[in-house]
Structures are given as C-alpha cells and as structure tokens.
Design a protein around this motif. Sequence first.
Motif, PDB file in Angstrom:
ATOM      1  N   ALA A  24      82.502 -14.799  49.532  1.00 13.26           N
ATOM      2  CA  ALA A  24      82.556 -14.525  48.631  1.00 13.26           C
ATOM      3  C   ALA A  24      82.582 -15.659  47.411  1.00 13.26           C
ATOM      4  CB  ALA A  24      83.500 -12.952  47.915  1.00 13.26           C
ATOM      5  N   GLU A  51      85.134 -16.329  44.015  1.00  9.08           N
ATOM      6  CA  GLU A  51      86.076 -15.336  42.948  1.00  9.08           C
ATOM      7  C   GLU A  51      85.787 -16.205  41.844  1.00  9.08           C
ATOM      8  OE1 GLU A  51      88.668 -14.273  44.287  1.00  9.08           O
ATOM      9  OE2 GLU A  51      87.776 -14.911  46.257  1.00  9.08           O
ATOM     10  N   ASP A  86      89.368  -3.161  51.798  1.00 16.02           N
ATOM     11  CA  ASP A  86      88.207  -4.657  51.821  1.00 16.02           C
ATOM     12  C   ASP A  86      87.363  -3.357  52.994  1.00 16.02           C
ATOM     13  OD1 ASP A  86      89.912  -6.604  51.218  1.00 16.02           O
ATOM     14  OD2 ASP A  86      91.044  -6.609  52.724  1.00 16.02           O
ATOM     15  N   ARG A 136      75.648  -5.965  38.968  1.00 14.04           N
ATOM     16  CA  ARG A 136      76.439  -6.393  39.863  1.00 14.04           C
ATOM     17  C   ARG A 136      77.711  -7.924  39.571  1.00 14.04           C
ATOM     18  NH1 ARG A 136      73.941  -9.206  45.122  1.00 14.04           N
ATOM     19  NH2 ARG A 136      72.770 -11.029  43.808  1.00 14.04           N
ATOM     20  N   SER A 155      81.416  -6.582  39.230  1.00 12.29           N
ATOM     21  CA  SER A 155      82.037  -8.367  39.983  1.00 12.29           C
ATOM     22  C   SER A 155      83.425  -8.901  38.804  1.00 12.29           C
ATOM     23  CB  SER A 155      80.831  -9.518  40.667  1.00 12.29           C
ATOM     24  OG  SER A 155      79.882  -8.826  41.434  1.00 12.29           O
ATOM     25  N   GLU A 192      85.038 -11.595  41.956  1.00 15.40           N
ATOM     26  CA  GLU A 192      84.564 -12.005  43.694  1.00 15.40           C
ATOM     27  C   GLU A 192      83.518 -11.361  42.881  1.00 15.40           C
ATOM     28  OE1 GLU A 192      85.966 -11.420  46.682  1.00 15.40           O
ATOM     29  OE2 GLU A 192      85.055  -9.175  47.231  1.00 15.40           O
ATOM     30  N   PHE A 193      82.506 -12.837  43.446  1.00 13.84           N
ATOM     31  CA  PHE A 193      80.786 -11.812  43.704  1.00 13.84           C
ATOM     32  C   PHE A 193      80.343 -12.237  45.119  1.00 13.84           C
ATOM     33  CE2 PHE A 193      76.314 -13.362  44.196  1.00 13.84           C
ATOM     34  CZ  PHE A 193      75.827 -12.934  43.096  1.00 13.84           C
ATOM     35  N   VAL A 194      80.053 -10.843  45.842  1.00 13.31           N
ATOM     36  CA  VAL A 194      79.193 -11.275  47.103  1.00 13.31           C
ATOM     37  C   VAL A 194      77.665 -11.438  46.890  1.00 13.31           C
ATOM     38  CG1 VAL A 194      78.875  -9.552  48.674  1.00 13.31           C
ATOM     39  CG2 VAL A 194      81.386  -9.741  47.561  1.00 13.31           C
ATOM     40  N   ASP A 195      76.924 -11.740  47.321  1.00 16.47           N
ATOM     41  CA  ASP A 195      75.365 -11.735  47.703  1.00 16.47           C
ATOM     42  C   ASP A 195      74.997 -11.248  48.787  1.00 16.47           C
ATOM     43  OD1 ASP A 195      75.438 -13.593  49.562  1.00 16.47           O
ATOM     44  OD2 ASP A 195      74.633 -14.765  48.330  1.00 16.47           O
ATOM     45  N   GLU A 253      76.465 -12.538  52.386  1.00 19.41           N
ATOM     46  CA  GLU A 253      77.916 -12.603  52.397  1.00 19.41           C
ATOM     47  C   GLU A 253      77.983 -10.937  52.754  1.00 19.41           C
ATOM     48  OE1 GLU A 253      82.218 -12.021  52.712  1.00 19.41           O
ATOM     49  OE2 GLU A 253      79.885 -13.600  52.871  1.00 19.41           O
ATOM     50  N   ALA A 254      76.912  -9.853  51.892  1.00 19.36           N
ATOM     51  CA  ALA A 254      77.323  -8.469  52.364  1.00 19.36           C
ATOM     52  C   ALA A 254      77.226  -8.123  53.555  1.00 19.36           C
ATOM     53  CB  ALA A 254      76.182  -7.836  50.969  1.00 19.36           C
ATOM     54  N   ARG A 311      79.460  -9.237  56.390  1.00 15.91           N
ATOM     55  CA  ARG A 311      80.164  -8.365  55.716  1.00 15.91           C
ATOM     56  C   ARG A 311      79.939  -7.144  56.958  1.00 15.91           C
ATOM     57  NH1 ARG A 311      83.883  -8.633  50.658  1.00 15.91           N
ATOM     58  NH2 ARG A 311      84.354 -10.939  50.222  1.00 15.91           N
TER      59      ARG A 311
END
Length: 450
Positions: A4, A6, A281, A387, A391, A397-400, A403-404, A407
């Motif tokens: 992610a 920040e 989380d 999004r 974010s 934070e940015f989750v593309d 990354e998604a 996770r």
Amino acid sequence: MNGAVEFPLDLAELSFRAAGESLVRRSVLPSGVRILSEHVPGSRSLTIGYWVAVGSRDEQPGHFGSTHFLEHLLFKGTQKRTALDIAVAFDSVGGEHNAMTAKEYTCYYAKVQDRDLSMAVEVLTDMITSSLLDPVEFENERGVILEELAMADDDPADVANERFFEAVMGAHPLGRPIGGTRETIQAATRAAVWEHYRANYRPQDLVVTVAGAVDHDVLVAAVTRALLLAGWDLGEYAAPVARRTGRAALISQGDPVTIVRRPLEQANLLVGVPGLLAADDRRVTMSVLNSIFGGGMSSRLFQEVREKRGLAYSVYSFAPGYSDAGLFGMYAGCTPAKAGQVVELMLGELNRLAEGGVTADEMKRASGQLSGASALALEDSDTRMSRLGRSEITLGEFVDLDEALRRLALVTAEDVQELAAELVAGPISVAAVGALDDDAFTAALTAARH
C-alpha cells in the motif's frame, strides 16, 4: 507498485504507478486542498468528485439533517449560475452529475468526456464554494426532501435497514438515518444549514479526486484557478483536516428486537451483530467471510434459505465498516409466517460457520468471486474515483488491485472461522417490518439465540 502507498497529510506531492500502469498523483496545496488523480491508459472519459469528510454522524443537535439538506441545496444555484444553468451545463455535453451523502462523508461528482474536464471543475467548484442557499429554494427543497423521506418510508426494506442500524449502534451517531427524519427536516432552519456549510466547506476540508482520461497538472491548474475565481484564499496556509482517529467506539446496543407492524405480503428481516472498523486489518478476511456466507448465489445463506427451502427470494449478508465501528448483517424477505424460521436459519448458519469453519472449495470460490469482482469494478472510472476519495479521507493509504489480491491470498480458512466466532459472540440485533405475529416471532427468536 508493491504494498500500500501511504497518504501523509504533510506530503505536498506524491506520484506512483498502480496496477494496469495507471498513474496516480496527489498534490496537497498550501491551503490544505488535496487533489488526487488516476490516469487510466486508453480512457476517453473521466469521473470527478468533490469530497468533504463530513457526514450525517457529524451533525450536532440543532443541525440534524443539515448534511443531506445541504447536498440538495448546492444544486439550487450560486451567484453565477441558476439551478437550470447547472443542469444544462452537464446535460448539454451528455454528462452525468449527482451527489451522495454518507455517514462519514459527502461527495458531489460528475462523469464527462475528457474534453469537458474544465467545465466540470468550474461548475462543481462554483457549487461547492458559492451556493446561495436561497430562502425560497430552501423551502422548496424542504418539500422535496420530505417527499424523498416519504418514498423511503414506503419501502419496507429501507425502514428495516434504518431500524437495524439503530438497534446495532444504539445511541452512537452512526445509528442515525443519513437523510434525517421528517421531524429534523421540518425543524431545519436556513441559518443552521448555512452554519453547517461555512464550518465544513473550507479549503482544508476539500478533497478533489479524478479518475480516467486526466492530466494531473492540468487538473491542479483548473481547480486552483476555479477556487481563486470563487474567492478562496489559497495563499493562507492551513493543514488538511485530520482524519478520524480509527479507535473503536464504545457501542451500547439499542433495542435488541424492533418490529414495525405493517400489512404487507412479505416480512423484511435484518439480523446482525457489531462488525469491523474500516481500517481493521481483517477487513479482507471479512470480505471472504461475507462472500462465503451470503455474498452470492453459491453462498450458504442463498443455498440454505432460498434454494433448499424456498423461503425467500432475496437473501444476503453485508458488512459495512466505519472509522470507529462496523456491523455484520443478514437480510431476507419472506412470508411473515416463516419469519421466525428464516431468522433461525440465519443464526444457525452463522453458528455453523463459527463452529465448523469453511471448506477449501469455499475459500477458492470466495477468492475467485472477490478478485473477479474487484477487477471488473475497476473498468469503471466511477469506482476508481471513489477509491481515491475513500483512500484519502478514510484509510490514509492507497491499495491497488495487485496489493488487494496479495492480501486476499493471505487469508486462511482459520482466519475466517476465528472472525465468525467473534461475530457470533456479539450482541444480536433484529429489525423486522411486516405483518408479524409478535409473540410467535419473539418466541422463535428466543429459541434461535439459544
């Protein structure tokens, strides 16, 4: 992009490549205005949103309903434009424009061709900064909002949803209806809504997000120019407003069982417990749990309640999260006489999930559903714009997509079972609307909860 990214509030410029080679850029002006863009290769259109991190939960006594009221009023005219001028500006280019009031933010947005970015910036900026809140329009819009609330009150699913939030959240501000109530809208004064407007629509509150065919430098220049023309002092330093703390609030449950009796052919049922915060989380674990439990036609709820027993047409689960609270809910619409049986099945399935866990096949299906849905959603610039806004305002934070998915791959069956066990241990709230037999339904609930 690995991991992610920040979004520090004190960082003036930020730029990075996200999944699919989209370019994300972020600028924080000295005045506190934040401007974010995601350039998507091959796009010919864009979606732009003007956000403020104030929602229905932020209203104080005397201002209840002001957030929703204001959302309506900003479309009703400025010093430069009438309400018709605003509508014509977007209609004449085939664009779309609207707004949404949520519990923790408000957003005014538009979708246009790339060549119409300048127009969209000018009109939305004018609306945000220079609304007249004309007294005549104020009274006209009061009537419109009351009709909107009346329409929602005629929808038993909407009524059940409002009662459900009140039940789970109790006296917490998240339990209040987003649109206000008939009483608060009737009691609202122009002075109170004006005060709400001036207190929350300042440079340090404003977040502008654009996704699609957008050049960031052009966007920043256009927004800056429009804000200066509107009379905002961008030379005066102000730090962006701080994000919400993200600490869990102490929630006291409201009425555990709320029944709204109406002569309807169907009972609308909502059953649930407190859930996870937006920044927890384990939100990705919650997504997997929700997918397996009630997120599609192969989910446990759908199979048990609809396919095997034919007790409902619509049945699903959901799990909204906010800065300091969340909930996990189950919905079904069924014949009133079967309401007790349906609730018993819902709670039984949740207990079965907590006690017996999930299978490898269920985990695989959930992963496929969530990854596919995420990828398909990002085909739309609306989703990408939203999004960016969430974010910046909520998560920091940015989750593309990459990354998604990373996770998502880390979630185990044990994680899902542990979360289910935590949910089962929470206080159960039930809201129902329909022609229910109170005694029979309450007896069924008592049996299901034990």
